[in-house]
Scaffold this motif. Structure first.
Motif, PDB file in Angstrom:
ATOM      1  N   VAL A   1       0.848  -1.184   0.000  1.00  0.00           N
ATOM      2  CA  VAL A   1       0.000   0.000   0.000  1.00  0.00           C
ATOM      3  C   VAL A   1       0.885   1.235   0.000  1.00  0.00           C
TER       4      VAL A   1
ATOM      5  N   THR B   1       1.198   4.833   0.754  1.00  0.00           N
ATOM      6  CA  THR B   1       0.443   5.808   1.548  1.00  0.00           C
ATOM      7  C   THR B   1       0.539   7.207   0.961  1.00  0.00           C
TER       8      THR B   1
ATOM      9  N   LEU C   1       0.155  10.003  -1.798  1.00  0.00           N
ATOM     10  CA  LEU C   1      -0.701  10.202  -2.964  1.00  0.00           C
ATOM     11  C   LEU C   1       0.053  10.984  -4.034  1.00  0.00           C
TER      12      LEU C   1
ATOM     13  N   GLU D   1     -11.045   1.427  -2.189  1.00  0.00           N
ATOM     14  CA  GLU D   1      -9.714   1.601  -1.615  1.00  0.00           C
ATOM     15  C   GLU D   1      -9.211   3.023  -1.858  1.00  0.00           C
TER      16      GLU D   1
ATOM     17  N   SER E   1     -10.996   5.354   0.508  1.00  0.00           N
ATOM     18  CA  SER E   1     -10.505   5.271   1.885  1.00  0.00           C
ATOM     19  C   SER E   1      -9.151   5.970   2.021  1.00  0.00           C
ATOM     20  N   ARG E   2      -8.279   5.845   1.009  1.00  0.00           N
ATOM     21  CA  ARG E   2      -6.987   6.533   1.076  1.00  0.00           C
ATOM     22  C   ARG E   2      -7.166   8.038   1.012  1.00  0.00           C
TER      23      ARG E   2
ATOM     24  N   ALA F   1      -8.505   9.263   4.310  1.00  0.00           N
ATOM     25  CA  ALA F   1      -7.434   9.299   5.303  1.00  0.00           C
ATOM     26  C   ALA F   1      -6.557  10.533   5.092  1.00  0.00           C
ATOM     27  N   TYR F   2      -6.263  10.849   3.849  1.00  0.00           N
ATOM     28  CA  TYR F   2      -5.456  12.034   3.555  1.00  0.00           C
ATOM     29  C   TYR F   2      -6.196  13.302   3.980  1.00  0.00           C
TER      30      TYR F   2
END
Length: 154
Positions: free
Chosen positions: A11, A13, A15, A45, A48-49, A52-53
């Motif tokens: 993954v 993390t 971006l 997915e 969700s990323r 989170a950011y």
């Protein structure tokens, strides 16, 4: 780094910059689509990323605001992203009552403030508004022209 399961993708993390720019411009749908297409992951997915950011970004902004507020002596509770805008809860419906919206209340408040400011300055409102005076002058000129033309050609 050794990955025992080659089918499991690591993954990332961080971006991409273009996705970060889309998030900052609040273009979340395009950011999700771009991230899922670039990294070949599912939309869930990618969402969700990105979520989170966003939360990480909001936490950083809140920390910066808190440090600035503490330097200026403002209490931390006064500045917060978590607070929702104060909204009136809709009450029971009443048939013969019209409830004003916040937009109307804001404009009404603005009008009242301007009127109070003008009253404090001693400004007196004229009896007839300017546009009505102008219409009366135009109407009188048209009547005078009509009367003159009537007398000449009548």
């Amino acid at each position: 780094m050794f990955n025992p399961d080659p089918s499991d993708k690591s993954v990332n993390t961080k971006l991409p910059k273009d996705v970060i720019m889309m998030i900052e411009k609040n273009n979340l749908v395009m950011a999700i689509k771009t991230l899922s297409a670039d990294e070949n992951i599912s939309m869930d997915e990618a969402k969700s990323r990105i979520d989170a950011y966003e939360t990480q970004l909001k936490v950083k902004q809140q920390q910066k605001l808190n440090t600035i507020a503490s330097k200026q002596g403002i209490p931390n509770g006064a500045i917060s992203f978590d607070r929702e805008q104060e909204e009136d809860e809709p009450g029971p419906l009443v048939k013969n009552r019209v409830k004003t919206t916040k937009k109307n209340q804001g404009f009404k408040g603005l009008q009242d403030g301007v009127d109070n400011q003008l009253n404090d300055l001693g400004y007196k409102k004229s009896l007839l508004p300017y546009w009505l005076k102008r219409l009366l002058v135009i109407a009188l000129l048209m009547i005078g022209m009509f009367w003159i033309l009537w007398r000449v050609f009548g």
